[in-house]
Design a protein around this motif. Structure first.
Motif, PDB file in Angstrom:
ATOM      1  N   ASP A 216       0.849  -1.189   0.000  1.00  0.00           N
ATOM      2  CA  ASP A 216       0.000   0.000   0.000  1.00  0.00           C
ATOM      3  C   ASP A 216       0.888   1.244   0.000  1.00  0.00           C
ATOM      4  O   ASP A 216       2.103   1.172   0.211  1.00  0.00           O
ATOM      5  CB  ASP A 216      -0.877   0.028   1.259  1.00  0.00           C
ATOM      6  N   ASP A 217       0.258   2.405  -0.194  1.00  0.00           N
ATOM      7  CA  ASP A 217       1.005   3.659  -0.103  1.00  0.00           C
ATOM      8  C   ASP A 217       1.593   3.800   1.290  1.00  0.00           C
ATOM      9  O   ASP A 217       0.976   3.385   2.279  1.00  0.00           O
ATOM     10  CB  ASP A 217       0.090   4.857  -0.394  1.00  0.00           C
ATOM     11  N   PRO A 218       2.764   4.404   1.391  1.00  0.00           N
ATOM     12  CA  PRO A 218       3.382   4.542   2.716  1.00  0.00           C
ATOM     13  C   PRO A 218       2.709   5.631   3.534  1.00  0.00           C
ATOM     14  O   PRO A 218       2.175   6.586   2.986  1.00  0.00           O
ATOM     15  CB  PRO A 218       4.820   4.934   2.379  1.00  0.00           C
ATOM     16  N   PRO A 219       2.726   5.498   4.867  1.00  0.00           N
ATOM     17  CA  PRO A 219       2.229   6.593   5.702  1.00  0.00           C
ATOM     18  C   PRO A 219       3.202   7.776   5.637  1.00  0.00           C
ATOM     19  O   PRO A 219       4.342   7.638   5.185  1.00  0.00           O
ATOM     20  CB  PRO A 219       2.190   5.988   7.106  1.00  0.00           C
ATOM     21  N   LYS A 220       2.744   8.921   6.082  1.00  0.00           N
ATOM     22  CA  LYS A 220       3.585  10.106   6.074  1.00  0.00           C
ATOM     23  C   LYS A 220       4.801   9.868   6.970  1.00  0.00           C
ATOM     24  O   LYS A 220       4.680   9.351   8.087  1.00  0.00           O
ATOM     25  CB  LYS A 220       2.789  11.318   6.563  1.00  0.00           C
ATOM     26  N   TYR A 221       5.974  10.262   6.465  1.00  0.00           N
ATOM     27  CA  TYR A 221       7.222  10.078   7.215  1.00  0.00           C
ATOM     28  C   TYR A 221       7.127  10.739   8.585  1.00  0.00           C
ATOM     29  O   TYR A 221       6.710  11.885   8.711  1.00  0.00           O
ATOM     30  CB  TYR A 221       8.390  10.664   6.421  1.00  0.00           C
ATOM     31  N   GLY A 222       7.491   9.990   9.626  1.00  0.00           N
ATOM     32  CA  GLY A 222       7.502  10.520  10.987  1.00  0.00           C
ATOM     33  C   GLY A 222       6.173  10.403  11.713  1.00  0.00           C
ATOM     34  O   GLY A 222       6.102  10.676  12.907  1.00  0.00           O
ATOM     35  N   SER A 223       5.109  10.020  11.000  1.00  0.00           N
ATOM     36  CA  SER A 223       3.799   9.911  11.640  1.00  0.00           C
ATOM     37  C   SER A 223       3.781   8.687  12.570  1.00  0.00           C
ATOM     38  O   SER A 223       4.677   7.843  12.540  1.00  0.00           O
ATOM     39  CB  SER A 223       2.704   9.777  10.575  1.00  0.00           C
ATOM     40  N   THR A 224       2.722   8.590  13.370  1.00  0.00           N
ATOM     41  CA  THR A 224       2.571   7.446  14.267  1.00  0.00           C
ATOM     42  C   THR A 224       2.509   6.147  13.467  1.00  0.00           C
ATOM     43  O   THR A 224       3.143   5.148  13.829  1.00  0.00           O
ATOM     44  CB  THR A 224       1.305   7.607  15.130  1.00  0.00           C
ATOM     45  N   ALA A 225       1.762   6.165  12.365  1.00  0.00           N
ATOM     46  CA  ALA A 225       1.647   4.964  11.530  1.00  0.00           C
ATOM     47  C   ALA A 225       3.009   4.571  10.961  1.00  0.00           C
ATOM     48  O   ALA A 225       3.343   3.384  10.880  1.00  0.00           O
ATOM     49  CB  ALA A 225       0.650   5.206  10.401  1.00  0.00           C
ATOM     50  N   TRP A 226       3.822   5.548  10.584  1.00  0.00           N
ATOM     51  CA  TRP A 226       5.164   5.262  10.043  1.00  0.00           C
ATOM     52  C   TRP A 226       6.047   4.638  11.131  1.00  0.00           C
ATOM     53  O   TRP A 226       6.761   3.687  10.887  1.00  0.00           O
ATOM     54  CB  TRP A 226       5.796   6.546   9.508  1.00  0.00           C
ATOM     55  N   ARG A 227       5.976   5.177  12.354  1.00  0.00           N
ATOM     56  CA  ARG A 227       6.799   4.666  13.455  1.00  0.00           C
ATOM     57  C   ARG A 227       6.393   3.249  13.852  1.00  0.00           C
ATOM     58  O   ARG A 227       7.197   2.496  14.394  1.00  0.00           O
ATOM     59  CB  ARG A 227       6.711   5.603  14.656  1.00  0.00           C
ATOM     60  N   GLN A 228       5.149   2.867  13.594  1.00  0.00           N
ATOM     61  CA  GLN A 228       4.672   1.533  13.968  1.00  0.00           C
ATOM     62  C   GLN A 228       5.027   0.469  12.923  1.00  0.00           C
ATOM     63  O   GLN A 228       4.860  -0.719  13.190  1.00  0.00           O
ATOM     64  CB  GLN A 228       3.167   1.567  14.192  1.00  0.00           C
TER      65      GLN A 228
ATOM     66  N   ALA B 218       8.621   6.146   2.330  1.00  0.00           N
ATOM     67  CA  ALA B 218       8.137   7.381   2.957  1.00  0.00           C
ATOM     68  C   ALA B 218       9.277   8.364   3.171  1.00  0.00           C
ATOM     69  O   ALA B 218       9.124   9.575   2.962  1.00  0.00           O
ATOM     70  CB  ALA B 218       7.449   7.070   4.287  1.00  0.00           C
ATOM     71  N   LEU B 219      10.424   7.852   3.576  1.00  0.00           N
ATOM     72  CA  LEU B 219      11.595   8.701   3.786  1.00  0.00           C
ATOM     73  C   LEU B 219      12.028   9.357   2.473  1.00  0.00           C
ATOM     74  O   LEU B 219      12.269  10.569   2.416  1.00  0.00           O
ATOM     75  CB  LEU B 219      12.740   7.877   4.373  1.00  0.00           C
ATOM     76  N   ILE B 220      12.120   8.574   1.410  1.00  0.00           N
ATOM     77  CA  ILE B 220      12.534   9.117   0.101  1.00  0.00           C
ATOM     78  C   ILE B 220      11.496  10.115  -0.406  1.00  0.00           C
ATOM     79  O   ILE B 220      11.844  11.176  -0.923  1.00  0.00           O
ATOM     80  CB  ILE B 220      12.764   7.973  -0.911  1.00  0.00           C
ATOM     81  N   THR B 221      10.211   9.792  -0.225  1.00  0.00           N
ATOM     82  CA  THR B 221       9.150  10.703  -0.663  1.00  0.00           C
ATOM     83  C   THR B 221       9.242  12.035   0.077  1.00  0.00           C
ATOM     84  O   THR B 221       9.147  13.102  -0.525  1.00  0.00           O
ATOM     85  CB  THR B 221       7.764  10.059  -0.442  1.00  0.00           C
ATOM     86  N   ALA B 222       9.440  11.988   1.394  1.00  0.00           N
ATOM     87  CA  ALA B 222       9.559  13.217   2.182  1.00  0.00           C
ATOM     88  C   ALA B 222      10.781  14.026   1.756  1.00  0.00           C
ATOM     89  O   ALA B 222      10.716  15.252   1.614  1.00  0.00           O
ATOM     90  CB  ALA B 222       9.635  12.877   3.673  1.00  0.00           C
ATOM     91  N   ALA B 223      11.903  13.341   1.529  1.00  0.00           N
ATOM     92  CA  ALA B 223      13.120  14.045   1.106  1.00  0.00           C
ATOM     93  C   ALA B 223      12.926  14.690  -0.266  1.00  0.00           C
ATOM     94  O   ALA B 223      13.362  15.824  -0.500  1.00  0.00           O
ATOM     95  CB  ALA B 223      14.299  13.068   1.074  1.00  0.00           C
ATOM     96  N   GLU B 224      12.273  13.993  -1.156  1.00  0.00           N
ATOM     97  CA  GLU B 224      12.034  14.541  -2.492  1.00  0.00           C
ATOM     98  C   GLU B 224      11.075  15.724  -2.441  1.00  0.00           C
ATOM     99  O   GLU B 224      11.271  16.719  -3.143  1.00  0.00           O
ATOM    100  CB  GLU B 224      11.498  13.444  -3.417  1.00  0.00           C
TER     101      GLU B 224
END
Length: 155
Positions: free
Chosen positions: A43-55, A66-72
């Protein structure tokens, strides 16, 4: 606050074909290809740094995507808060053109006599308009004019 007329942009080439623009395009292609490969079957990644991403588990490819998407996104548009601030500023209500001064009012202000040049305590001497080589000094509370070559005579 950013007073630019265009949103912050950290990577768009804007049609320029410089080596920098080409490398920015290649970075976007790399990021897009890498994220696509990582998300294959996910599925699509959760937003980088969000609670869902940390889990997410540490080896889940959605974390890296998510990390690459946020950096881009940061490379292209800058800080999210900076971008949102720009949008808020760009969309705020402006003073009506009718409430601004007219050309006649501005011309009348320009015809008013200029403020006299005055030296101020604690500030360096002031150049005197229309008298090249002369400066106005404040000496014992009095406005005194001296030529530039005589400035060592005043304190």
């Amino acid at each position: 606050m950013n007073n630019q007329t265009t949103p912050p942009n950290r990577g768009s080439s804007g049609g320029v074909t410089s080596p920098m623009a080409k490398s920015l395009g290649s970075m976007a292609l790399w990021a897009s290809g890498t994220v696509t490969r990582l998300l294959d079957g996910h599925d699509d990644p959760p937003k980088y740094g969000s609670t869902a991403w940390r889990q997410l588990p540490g080896n889940d490819p959605r974390r890296t995507a998510a990390l690459i998407t946020a950096a881009e996104m940061w490379r292209r548009y800058g800080d999210e808060e900076e971008l949102l601030a720009w949008f808020r500023d760009a969309n705020r209500n402006r003073d009506s053109l009718a409430s601004r001064r007219t050309l006649a009012e501005l011309d009348a202000l320009a015809r008013q006599p200029a403020m006299p040049v005055q030296a101020a305590p604690g500030w360096p001497p002031v150049r005197i308009p229309g008298r090249p080589g002369w400066r106005r000094h404040l000496v014992d509370g009095q406005q005194v004019d001296f030529p530039d070559n005589a400035r060592e005579n005043c304190a």
